[in-house]
Design an enzyme around this catalytic site. Sequence first.
Site, mmCIF file in Angstrom:
data_model
loop_
_atom_site.group_PDB
_atom_site.id
_atom_site.type_symbol
_atom_site.label_atom_id
_atom_site.label_comp_id
_atom_site.label_asym_id
_atom_site.label_seq_id
_atom_site.Cartn_x
_atom_site.Cartn_y
_atom_site.Cartn_z
ATOM 1 N N HIS A 141 45.189 84.395 46.476
ATOM 2 C CA HIS A 141 44.352 85.433 47.064
ATOM 3 C C HIS A 141 44.368 86.709 46.218
ATOM 4 C CE1 HIS A 141 44.312 83.637 51.402
ATOM 5 N NE2 HIS A 141 43.866 82.792 50.477
ATOM 6 N N GLU A 171 44.826 89.810 46.925
ATOM 7 C CA GLU A 171 45.932 90.730 47.164
ATOM 8 C C GLU A 171 47.169 90.335 46.360
ATOM 9 O OE1 GLU A 171 43.889 90.001 51.250
ATOM 10 O OE2 GLU A 171 44.148 88.939 49.359
ATOM 11 N N CYS A 230 44.938 88.357 55.342
ATOM 12 C CA CYS A 230 45.508 87.278 56.152
ATOM 13 C C CYS A 230 47.030 87.400 56.219
ATOM 14 C CB CYS A 230 45.104 85.913 55.590
ATOM 15 S SG CYS A 230 45.852 85.512 53.999
ATOM 16 N N CYS A 246 49.072 86.663 53.079
ATOM 17 C CA CYS A 246 49.195 87.735 52.089
ATOM 18 C C CYS A 246 50.044 88.897 52.592
ATOM 19 C CB CYS A 246 47.810 88.250 51.695
ATOM 20 S SG CYS A 246 46.873 87.049 50.720
#
Length: 155
Positions: free
Chosen positions: A77, A79, A103, A106
């Site tokens: 992801h 992040e 989410c 993360c």
Amino acid sequence: MNFLIESKPMSKWDIRFCKLAKHASEWSKDPNAQVGAALFSKKGGDISIGYNGFPMGVEDSADRLNDSDVKLELVVHAEVNAIIAAGSRSFGSTLYVWGKPICARCAGPIIQAGVKRVVALKPGESDSKWDISGKTAYDMFVEAGIEVDFYSFSE
């Protein structure tokens, strides 16, 4: 485009970093999840960016990107990519995320990296797995003492 945080205008720097995260999101090859992140460390003004994608050296073919199960197993992801790029400079930073709410998957690395503030899209009110995960991430941030600002925007 007008940006707001909790019904008040965002600072010019928050807007700039949200726009940078939006720009990074456009680099993702995932046709269904254009997510970008910009991490700003006030120590020296360091900035790192990330976007959704497969790890370096792992082929991001159309077959893999269009198979939800395979894609979810392989994708890193935005992040997490931004945090990895920043390394120890993440400590005390602000993370801006564009495209989807953060989410729970993360939230852990964000907390562990020492990020102190998150500016992101608010999770929706549906029972979708992503909205539920976004609400869990928010609860994790609150418990860990991370400042969370949800943005909204209008054209």
